[in-house]
Design a protein around this motif. Structure first.
Motif, PDB file in Angstrom:
ATOM      1  N   ALA A  33       1.296  -1.298  -0.362  1.00 36.44           N
ATOM      2  CA  ALA A  33       0.120  -0.282  -0.317  1.00 36.44           C
ATOM      3  C   ALA A  33       0.752   1.260  -0.035  1.00 36.44           C
ATOM      4  CB  ALA A  33      -0.351   0.131   1.016  1.00 36.44           C
ATOM      5  N   ARG A  34       2.143   1.556   0.505  1.00 39.31           N
ATOM      6  CA  ARG A  34       2.843   2.696   1.467  1.00 39.31           C
ATOM      7  C   ARG A  34       3.639   2.991  -0.729  1.00 39.31           C
ATOM      8  NH1 ARG A  34       3.688   0.353   5.724  1.00 39.31           N
ATOM      9  NH2 ARG A  34       3.220   1.402   7.572  1.00 39.31           N
ATOM     10  N   ARG A  35       4.070   1.344  -1.149  1.00 36.98           N
ATOM     11  CA  ARG A  35       4.577   1.936  -2.282  1.00 36.98           C
ATOM     12  C   ARG A  35       3.391   2.445  -3.794  1.00 36.98           C
ATOM     13  NH1 ARG A  35       6.681  -3.245  -0.800  1.00 36.98           N
ATOM     14  NH2 ARG A  35       5.097  -4.438  -2.758  1.00 36.98           N
ATOM     15  N   PHE A  36       2.317   1.474  -3.369  1.00 42.24           N
ATOM     16  CA  PHE A  36       0.866   2.427  -4.323  1.00 42.24           C
ATOM     17  C   PHE A  36       0.651   4.217  -4.505  1.00 42.24           C
ATOM     18  CE2 PHE A  36      -1.671  -2.074  -5.074  1.00 42.24           C
ATOM     19  CZ  PHE A  36      -0.319  -2.253  -6.020  1.00 42.24           C
ATOM     20  N   LEU A  37       1.021   3.880  -3.313  1.00 39.30           N
ATOM     21  CA  LEU A  37       0.586   5.453  -2.656  1.00 39.30           C
ATOM     22  C   LEU A  37       1.388   6.647  -3.161  1.00 39.30           C
ATOM     23  CD1 LEU A  37      -0.948   5.070   1.167  1.00 39.30           C
ATOM     24  CD2 LEU A  37      -2.288   5.946  -1.540  1.00 39.30           C
ATOM     25  N   THR A  38       3.284   5.501  -3.141  1.00 38.56           N
ATOM     26  CA  THR A  38       4.376   6.809  -3.456  1.00 38.56           C
ATOM     27  C   THR A  38       4.437   6.739  -4.778  1.00 38.56           C
ATOM     28  OG1 THR A  38       5.906   6.077  -1.214  1.00 38.56           O
ATOM     29  CG2 THR A  38       7.062   6.079  -3.783  1.00 38.56           C
ATOM     30  N   LEU A  39       3.680   5.491  -5.570  1.00 40.58           N
ATOM     31  CA  LEU A  39       3.680   5.843  -6.811  1.00 40.58           C
ATOM     32  C   LEU A  39       2.692   6.779  -7.470  1.00 40.58           C
ATOM     33  CD1 LEU A  39       4.735   4.711  -9.657  1.00 40.58           C
ATOM     34  CD2 LEU A  39       2.882   3.161  -9.031  1.00 40.58           C
ATOM     35  N   LEU A  40       2.076   7.549  -6.633  1.00 37.55           N
ATOM     36  CA  LEU A  40       0.315   7.863  -7.045  1.00 37.55           C
ATOM     37  C   LEU A  40       0.690   9.178  -6.598  1.00 37.55           C
ATOM     38  CD1 LEU A  40      -2.753   6.153  -5.834  1.00 37.55           C
ATOM     39  CD2 LEU A  40      -1.723   5.891  -8.357  1.00 37.55           C
ATOM     40  N   SER A  41       1.922   9.818  -5.598  1.00 42.62           N
ATOM     41  CA  SER A  41       2.253  10.765  -5.401  1.00 42.62           C
ATOM     42  C   SER A  41       2.690  11.728  -6.149  1.00 42.62           C
ATOM     43  CB  SER A  41       3.265  10.289  -3.343  1.00 42.62           C
ATOM     44  OG  SER A  41       3.501  12.092  -3.810  1.00 42.62           O
ATOM     45  N   TYR A  50      -1.714   7.301   6.541  1.00 45.39           N
ATOM     46  CA  TYR A  50      -2.903   6.661   5.700  1.00 45.39           C
ATOM     47  C   TYR A  50      -3.048   5.823   5.807  1.00 45.39           C
ATOM     48  CZ  TYR A  50      -6.413   5.580   2.340  1.00 45.39           C
ATOM     49  OH  TYR A  50      -8.010   4.918   1.633  1.00 45.39           O
ATOM     50  N   VAL A  51      -1.825   4.861   5.229  1.00 42.51           N
ATOM     51  CA  VAL A  51      -1.250   3.347   5.349  1.00 42.51           C
ATOM     52  C   VAL A  51      -1.858   2.475   7.085  1.00 42.51           C
ATOM     53  CG1 VAL A  51       0.261   1.353   4.992  1.00 42.51           C
ATOM     54  CG2 VAL A  51      -0.064   3.038   3.687  1.00 42.51           C
ATOM     55  N   GLU A  52      -2.175   3.743   8.216  1.00 42.42           N
ATOM     56  CA  GLU A  52      -2.278   3.285   9.728  1.00 42.42           C
ATOM     57  C   GLU A  52      -3.865   3.076   9.664  1.00 42.42           C
ATOM     58  OE1 GLU A  52      -0.257   5.659  12.671  1.00 42.42           O
ATOM     59  OE2 GLU A  52       1.946   4.640  11.424  1.00 42.42           O
ATOM     60  N   GLY A  88      -6.213   1.905   7.419  1.00 40.27           N
ATOM     61  CA  GLY A  88      -6.166   1.008   7.458  1.00 40.27           C
ATOM     62  C   GLY A  88      -7.334   0.594   6.532  1.00 40.27           C
ATOM     63  N   GLU A  89      -7.315   1.640   5.786  1.00 38.21           N
ATOM     64  CA  GLU A  89      -8.334   2.201   5.039  1.00 38.21           C
ATOM     65  C   GLU A  89      -8.169   1.989   3.210  1.00 38.21           C
ATOM     66  OE1 GLU A  89     -11.012   5.974   5.083  1.00 38.21           O
ATOM     67  OE2 GLU A  89      -9.425   5.867   3.302  1.00 38.21           O
ATOM     68  N   TRP A  90      -6.822   1.000   2.948  1.00 37.68           N
ATOM     69  CA  TRP A  90      -6.287   1.115   2.226  1.00 37.68           C
ATOM     70  C   TRP A  90      -6.723  -0.774   1.498  1.00 37.68           C
ATOM     71  CZ3 TRP A  90      -3.071  -2.749   2.946  1.00 37.68           C
ATOM     72  CH2 TRP A  90      -2.768  -3.214   3.403  1.00 37.68           C
ATOM     73  N   GLN A  91      -6.606  -0.878   2.202  1.00 34.37           N
ATOM     74  CA  GLN A  91      -7.139  -2.855   2.848  1.00 34.37           C
ATOM     75  C   GLN A  91      -8.330  -3.073   1.595  1.00 34.37           C
ATOM     76  OE1 GLN A  91      -7.349  -4.278   6.746  1.00 34.37           O
ATOM     77  NE2 GLN A  91      -5.594  -3.514   7.025  1.00 34.37           N
ATOM     78  N   GLY A  92      -7.965  -4.520   0.456  1.00 34.97           N
ATOM     79  CA  GLY A  92      -9.249  -4.397   0.010  1.00 34.97           C
ATOM     80  C   GLY A  92      -9.740  -3.445  -1.312  1.00 34.97           C
ATOM     81  N   LYS A  93      -8.959  -2.334  -1.346  1.00 34.58           N
ATOM     82  CA  LYS A  93      -9.143  -1.079  -2.497  1.00 34.58           C
ATOM     83  C   LYS A  93      -8.286  -1.736  -3.438  1.00 34.58           C
ATOM     84  CE  LYS A  93     -12.855   0.622   0.610  1.00 34.58           C
ATOM     85  NZ  LYS A  93     -12.578   0.275   1.516  1.00 34.58           N
ATOM     86  N   ALA A  94      -8.330  -1.671  -5.089  1.00 33.88           N
ATOM     87  CA  ALA A  94      -8.205  -0.910  -5.527  1.00 33.88           C
ATOM     88  C   ALA A  94      -7.252  -0.170  -5.642  1.00 33.88           C
ATOM     89  CB  ALA A  94      -8.104  -1.391  -7.488  1.00 33.88           C
ATOM     90  N   GLY A 131      -5.370   1.148  -3.485  1.00 35.51           N
ATOM     91  CA  GLY A 131      -4.362   1.524  -2.162  1.00 35.51           C
ATOM     92  C   GLY A 131      -5.384   2.108  -1.188  1.00 35.51           C
ATOM     93  N   TYR A 132      -6.735   3.144  -2.355  1.00 38.23           N
ATOM     94  CA  TYR A 132      -7.024   3.603  -1.229  1.00 38.23           C
ATOM     95  C   TYR A 132      -8.367   3.539  -1.626  1.00 38.23           C
ATOM     96  CZ  TYR A 132      -7.266   6.589  -6.079  1.00 38.23           C
ATOM     97  OH  TYR A 132      -7.539   6.362  -6.855  1.00 38.23           O
TER      98      TYR A 132
END
Length: 191
Positions: A89-97, A138-140, A142-148, A150-151
Motif C-alpha cells: 500500500a505504501r509503494r502504491f501511494l508513493t507511486l501515485l504521489s 493513511y496506511v495506519e 487500514g482504509e487501503w485494505q481491499g481497495k484497488a 490502495g486507497y
C-alpha cells in the motif's frame, strides 16, 4: 423487464451502497468467483472490461439479469490491484504521489437471454505530492485494505485528490450514470 430479478455479481459493499443511491436494490447478491490475474501485456482498461464480462457470465441465473463490475487502477500501463499488505500500500501511494492516474470500471449487464451489454468508464485523478508522514498515517488507518490502488476516495484519501476528471462514483467502484443507462436501456429501471 421491470419484474425480471436482478442479481449483483459482486461482494463489494460499496457497490450495494452506490446502487441504493439510485434506487436499485438487487434481488440477490452472488459474488462471482473468477481469476482476476491480468493477461500478459493487458492494459488496465481492457482488464476492467474483461473481468466485468467474465463475472457477468460466471453467475448461474436462469431467467434473471446479472450486473457485474470490476474496477482497475492504472498508472500508464501498470495495474495497481488490491495491496497484499501495508508495505505494498505504501509503494502504491508513493507511486501515485504527485501524478495522474486512471480508474477504469467495466460494467456488464447479462440479460436473461444471455445477451451482454457493457460500458467502460475511465476517470482521471491526480494526487497531491504526499509526504512519507502522510502516506504512513493513511496506511495506519487500514482504509487501503481491499481497495484497488490502495486507497478509498470515499474516505480519508479524498483529501489527497487535487484533480478529478470524470465520474466520482466510478472511483468508488461503480459509475452510476452508465449503470442506470444500462438498466434503463433494457427497461428494468424507469426514468
Amino acid at each position: 423487464m421491470p419484474d425480471t430479478p436482478l442479481l449483483l455479481a459482486s461482494a463489494s459493499p460499496r457497490r450495494l451502497e452506490l446502487l441504493a443511491r439510485i434506487g436499485v436494490v438487487p434481488d440477490r447478491v452472488t459474488p462471482a468467483d473468477v481469476d482476476e490475474t491480468p493477461l500478459k501485456a493487458e492494459l488496465p482498461r481492457l482488464l476492467a472490461r474483461r473481468l466485468a464480462e467474465t463475472k457477468a457470465r460466471a453467475v448461474e441465473a436462469p431467467g434473471a439479469m446479472v450486473l457485474a463490475a470490476d474496477t482497475v487502477v492504472g498508472v500508464g500501463r501498470r495495474i495497481l490491484g488490491k495491496p497484499a499488505d501495508a508495505e505494498e500500500a505504501r509503494r502504491f501511494l508513493t507511486l501515485l504521489s504527485g501524478r495522474r492516474h486512471q480508474v477504469h470500471t467495466g460494467v456488464a449487464l447479462r440479460l436473461p437471454d444471455g445477451a451482454l451489454r457493457q460500458r467502460l468508464v475511465s476517470t482521471t485523478l491526480a494526487f497531491q505530492r504526499l509526504t512519507d508522514q502522510q502516506i504512513n498515517a493513511y496506511v495506519e488507518t487500514g482504509e487501503w485494505q481491499g481497495k484497488a490502488g490502495g486507497y478509498a476516495i470515499q474516505g480519508r484519501a479524498e483529501m489527497f485528490v487535487r484533480f478529478l476528471s470524470g465520474s466520482h462514483s466510478n472511483v468508488v467502484g461503480l459509475p452510476l450514470f452508465e449503470t442506470a443507462q444500462l438498466l434503463r436501456g433494457c427497461g428494468w429501471l424507469r426514468p
